[in-house]
Write an enzyme that holds these catalytic residues in place. Structure first.
Site, PDB file in Angstrom:
ATOM      1  N   LEU A 189      12.066 -15.196  -0.504  1.00  0.00           N
ATOM      2  CA  LEU A 189      10.808 -13.946  -0.132  1.00  0.00           C
ATOM      3  C   LEU A 189       9.733 -14.124   1.065  1.00  0.00           C
ATOM      4  O   LEU A 189       9.125 -15.113   0.325  1.00  0.00           O
ATOM      5  CB  LEU A 189      10.184 -13.970  -1.515  1.00  0.00           C
ATOM      6  CG  LEU A 189       9.462 -12.566  -1.524  1.00  0.00           C
ATOM      7  CD1 LEU A 189       9.939 -10.745  -1.135  1.00  0.00           C
ATOM      8  CD2 LEU A 189       9.262 -12.161  -3.048  1.00  0.00           C
ATOM      9  N   ARG A 249      -3.978   8.139  -2.046  1.00  0.00           N
ATOM     10  CA  ARG A 249      -5.125   8.162  -0.301  1.00  0.00           C
ATOM     11  C   ARG A 249      -4.526   6.030  -0.425  1.00  0.00           C
ATOM     12  O   ARG A 249      -4.355   5.382  -1.131  1.00  0.00           O
ATOM     13  CB  ARG A 249      -6.227   7.797  -0.384  1.00  0.00           C
ATOM     14  CG  ARG A 249      -7.114   6.764  -1.922  1.00  0.00           C
ATOM     15  CD  ARG A 249      -8.933   7.174  -2.441  1.00  0.00           C
ATOM     16  NE  ARG A 249      -9.181   6.692  -3.106  1.00  0.00           N
ATOM     17  CZ  ARG A 249      -9.539   7.817  -4.407  1.00  0.00           C
ATOM     18  NH1 ARG A 249      -9.742   8.305  -4.239  1.00  0.00           N
ATOM     19  NH2 ARG A 249      -9.720   7.314  -5.236  1.00  0.00           N
ATOM     20  N   ILE A 250      -5.074   5.895   0.848  1.00  0.00           N
ATOM     21  CA  ILE A 250      -4.377   4.588   1.965  1.00  0.00           C
ATOM     22  C   ILE A 250      -5.391   3.318   1.341  1.00  0.00           C
ATOM     23  O   ILE A 250      -5.305   2.194   1.317  1.00  0.00           O
ATOM     24  CB  ILE A 250      -4.486   4.952   2.574  1.00  0.00           C
ATOM     25  CG1 ILE A 250      -2.712   5.496   3.010  1.00  0.00           C
ATOM     26  CG2 ILE A 250      -4.022   3.185   3.402  1.00  0.00           C
ATOM     27  CD1 ILE A 250      -1.839   4.982   2.655  1.00  0.00           C
ATOM     28  N   ARG A 282     -17.929  -3.497  -5.964  1.00  0.00           N
ATOM     29  CA  ARG A 282     -18.277  -3.614  -6.951  1.00  0.00           C
ATOM     30  C   ARG A 282     -19.766  -4.510  -7.910  1.00  0.00           C
ATOM     31  O   ARG A 282     -20.502  -5.431  -7.183  1.00  0.00           O
ATOM     32  CB  ARG A 282     -16.878  -4.368  -7.706  1.00  0.00           C
ATOM     33  CG  ARG A 282     -16.305  -3.130  -7.113  1.00  0.00           C
ATOM     34  CD  ARG A 282     -14.210  -3.569  -8.512  1.00  0.00           C
ATOM     35  NE  ARG A 282     -13.984  -2.174  -6.969  1.00  0.00           N
ATOM     36  CZ  ARG A 282     -12.626  -2.162  -8.098  1.00  0.00           C
ATOM     37  NH1 ARG A 282     -11.878  -2.797  -8.547  1.00  0.00           N
ATOM     38  NH2 ARG A 282     -11.576  -0.981  -7.741  1.00  0.00           N
ATOM     39  N   ARG A 304      -8.784   0.872 -14.736  1.00  0.00           N
ATOM     40  CA  ARG A 304      -8.272   1.590 -16.019  1.00  0.00           C
ATOM     41  C   ARG A 304      -7.705   1.244 -17.231  1.00  0.00           C
ATOM     42  O   ARG A 304      -7.426   1.556 -17.837  1.00  0.00           O
ATOM     43  CB  ARG A 304      -8.065   2.911 -16.059  1.00  0.00           C
ATOM     44  CG  ARG A 304      -8.920   4.311 -14.523  1.00  0.00           C
ATOM     45  CD  ARG A 304      -8.616   5.326 -14.176  1.00  0.00           C
ATOM     46  NE  ARG A 304      -7.670   4.134 -12.586  1.00  0.00           N
ATOM     47  CZ  ARG A 304      -7.056   4.270 -12.072  1.00  0.00           C
ATOM     48  NH1 ARG A 304      -6.394   6.029 -12.352  1.00  0.00           N
ATOM     49  NH2 ARG A 304      -6.673   4.161 -10.801  1.00  0.00           N
ATOM     50  N   GLU A 356       7.762   5.281   4.411  1.00  0.00           N
ATOM     51  CA  GLU A 356       7.765   6.080   3.796  1.00  0.00           C
ATOM     52  C   GLU A 356       6.590   5.728   2.447  1.00  0.00           C
ATOM     53  O   GLU A 356       6.059   4.715   1.874  1.00  0.00           O
ATOM     54  CB  GLU A 356       9.460   5.955   2.436  1.00  0.00           C
ATOM     55  CG  GLU A 356      10.166   6.381   3.989  1.00  0.00           C
ATOM     56  CD  GLU A 356      10.214   7.536   5.058  1.00  0.00           C
ATOM     57  OE1 GLU A 356       9.850   8.178   3.834  1.00  0.00           O
ATOM     58  OE2 GLU A 356      10.885   7.803   6.301  1.00  0.00           O
ATOM     59  N   ASP A 403      -2.832  -0.603  -7.888  1.00  0.00           N
ATOM     60  CA  ASP A 403      -4.524  -0.030  -8.443  1.00  0.00           C
ATOM     61  C   ASP A 403      -4.158   0.034 -10.022  1.00  0.00           C
ATOM     62  O   ASP A 403      -2.918   0.996 -10.258  1.00  0.00           O
ATOM     63  CB  ASP A 403      -4.729   1.197  -7.977  1.00  0.00           C
ATOM     64  CG  ASP A 403      -5.600   2.185  -7.898  1.00  0.00           C
ATOM     65  OD1 ASP A 403      -6.560   0.925  -7.802  1.00  0.00           O
ATOM     66  OD2 ASP A 403      -6.315   3.157  -7.344  1.00  0.00           O
ATOM     67  N   HIS A 409      -7.143  -6.942 -14.551  1.00  0.00           N
ATOM     68  CA  HIS A 409      -6.891  -7.688 -14.050  1.00  0.00           C
ATOM     69  C   HIS A 409      -5.852  -8.978 -13.626  1.00  0.00           C
ATOM     70  O   HIS A 409      -5.545  -9.212 -13.296  1.00  0.00           O
ATOM     71  CB  HIS A 409      -7.986  -8.208 -12.957  1.00  0.00           C
ATOM     72  CG  HIS A 409      -9.129  -7.143 -12.575  1.00  0.00           C
ATOM     73  ND1 HIS A 409      -8.783  -5.744 -11.491  1.00  0.00           N
ATOM     74  CD2 HIS A 409     -10.762  -6.727 -12.308  1.00  0.00           C
ATOM     75  CE1 HIS A 409      -9.450  -4.954 -11.222  1.00  0.00           C
ATOM     76  NE2 HIS A 409     -10.569  -6.193 -11.425  1.00  0.00           N
TER      77      HIS A 409
HETATM   78  C1  IPE Z   1      -7.667  -0.755  -3.457  1.00  0.00           C
HETATM   79  O1  IPE Z   1      -8.450   0.082  -4.445  1.00  0.00           O
HETATM   80  C2  IPE Z   1      -7.920  -2.223  -3.036  1.00  0.00           C
HETATM   81  C3  IPE Z   1      -7.089  -2.628  -4.028  1.00  0.00           C
HETATM   82  C4  IPE Z   1      -5.763  -2.684  -5.196  1.00  0.00           C
HETATM   83  C5  IPE Z   1      -7.482  -4.557  -3.512  1.00  0.00           C
HETATM   84  P1  IPE Z   1      -9.773   0.550  -4.855  1.00  0.00           P
HETATM   85  O2  IPE Z   1      -9.355   1.474  -6.136  1.00  0.00           O
HETATM   86  O3  IPE Z   1     -10.513  -0.629  -4.121  1.00  0.00           O
HETATM   87  O4  IPE Z   1      -9.343   2.280  -4.416  1.00  0.00           O
HETATM   88  P2  IPE Z   1     -10.236   3.069  -4.021  1.00  0.00           P
HETATM   89  O5  IPE Z   1     -11.947   2.467  -4.112  1.00  0.00           O
HETATM   90  O6  IPE Z   1     -10.206   3.976  -5.723  1.00  0.00           O
HETATM   91  O7  IPE Z   1     -10.256   4.170  -3.221  1.00  0.00           O
HETATM   92  C1  IPE Z   2      -7.164  -2.686  -8.226  1.00  0.00           C
HETATM   93  O1  IPE Z   2      -7.690  -1.981  -9.881  1.00  0.00           O
HETATM   94  C2  IPE Z   2      -7.573  -4.089  -8.580  1.00  0.00           C
HETATM   95  C3  IPE Z   2      -8.527  -3.846  -7.118  1.00  0.00           C
HETATM   96  C4  IPE Z   2      -9.204  -3.694  -6.800  1.00  0.00           C
HETATM   97  C5  IPE Z   2      -8.626  -5.534  -6.606  1.00  0.00           C
HETATM   98  P1  IPE Z   2      -8.621  -1.646  -9.789  1.00  0.00           P
HETATM   99  O2  IPE Z   2      -9.174  -2.793 -10.108  1.00  0.00           O
HETATM  100  O3  IPE Z   2      -8.619  -0.614  -8.956  1.00  0.00           O
HETATM  101  O4  IPE Z   2      -8.203  -0.426 -11.440  1.00  0.00           O
HETATM  102  P2  IPE Z   2      -9.228   1.287 -11.156  1.00  0.00           P
HETATM  103  O5  IPE Z   2      -8.761   1.872 -10.347  1.00  0.00           O
HETATM  104  O6  IPE Z   2     -10.489   1.266 -11.243  1.00  0.00           O
HETATM  105  O7  IPE Z   2      -7.881   1.257 -12.813  1.00  0.00           O
HETATM  106 MG    MG Z   3      -8.737   1.064  -8.607  1.00  0.00          MG
END
Ligand code: IPE
Ligand code: IPE
Ligand code: MG
Length: 244
Positions: free
Chosen positions: A127, A183-184, A67, A20, A196, A16, A33
């Protein structure tokens, strides 16, 4: 180089923070990305060097369809591009690819690319790299339950575990989430029962070997009890405490 610490057999990562990372540089989110793909390549090689057996990454969630359309199409194109560009290298490095998630909504090109990458790397053993793409933990559990029901098999823990998309690997020992959120987000709900958890503020495009080592070092300090008492498990070295 490899840390001399007990290394988790299976590391799972919520990658994640790409958006940002890009926004802070006044770049379009999809640039983040793209940078994320480079970070994943680095991480795969770092895991191989450290003797990690399984790496599972969250690349696109069932909820990410919500999105903006240009970001979703950018992510789909990036997956198609990455498949074309990375598979030969992964093949050389001995990586076996699996894609976990619902494929019917994907384009023919992406779906074909996933299948081709899986069959091209099917004999590799260095792997296992599971890429969760159009994946949700709830989807995986519901899908497994439906498969058992359709076959008239009992819907119990053993049956469900075997019917999961992740049935070919042991449960993750360590779950890392980058990007600062704690969060998950519907990742491996079934499999992380005793993983963990490690949360890093580093944005995924900046995740490097030092961050991976910090997570592994933190993991090495944990006491995994699996419901037992500390006294019961204290004599057993961490390498023997992994989930089967
Ligand atoms: C979780 O990240 C999904 C991936 C990393 C692919 P998100 O950015 O979608 O999660 P939320 O919306 O912050 O919970
Ligand atoms: C995780 O990065 C990748 C995907 C969810 C595809 P984000 O795109 O969620 O990045 P942030 O959380 O908005 O920074
Ligand atoms: Mg995100």
């Amino acid at each position: 180089m490899a840390a001399k610490l007990p290394v988790p057999c299976h590391i799972a990562i919520v990658m994640d923070g790409n958006g940002r990372w890009a926004t802070r540089r006044l770049l379009p989110r999809v640039a983040g990305h793209k940078q994320g793909v480079d970070a994943l390549r680095r991480c795969v090689h770092a895991c191989i060097e450290r003797g990690v057996g399984v790496l599972t990454v969250f690349a696109f969630s069932s909820e990410n369809w919500q999105r903006p359309a240009d970001e979703v199409s950018g992510l789909m194109e990036l997956m198609a591009m990455a498949l074309g560009r990375e598979v030969a290298q992964l093949q050389k490095a001995g990586v076996r690819l699996h894609f976990i998630g619902e494929r019917t909504r994907l384009s023919d090109k992406v779906r074909g690319g996933l299948a081709q990458a899986e069959s091209a790397t099917a004999h590799n053993t260095r792997l296992v790299l599971n890429v969760c793409f159009n994946y949700g933990g709830r989807w995986e559990i519901a899908h497994a339950a439906a498969a058992l029901a359709a076959r008239g098999e009992p819907i119990d823990e053993v049956g469900l575990s075997r019917a999961m998309g992740m049935a070919h690997v042991p449960d993750p020992d360590l779950l890392i989430r980058t990007g600062g959120e704690k969060r998950i987000s519907n990742f491996l709900l079934w499999q992380i029962a005793y993983s963990e958890l490690y949360f890093s503020d580093v944005l995924w495009p900046e995740f490097d070997e030092a961050e991976l080592d910090a997570a592994i070092a933190d993991y090495a300090r944990r006491e995994r009890r699996f419901g037992q008492t500390s006294q019961q498990v204290v004599a057993i070295p961490i390498a023997e405490k992994r989930t089967a």
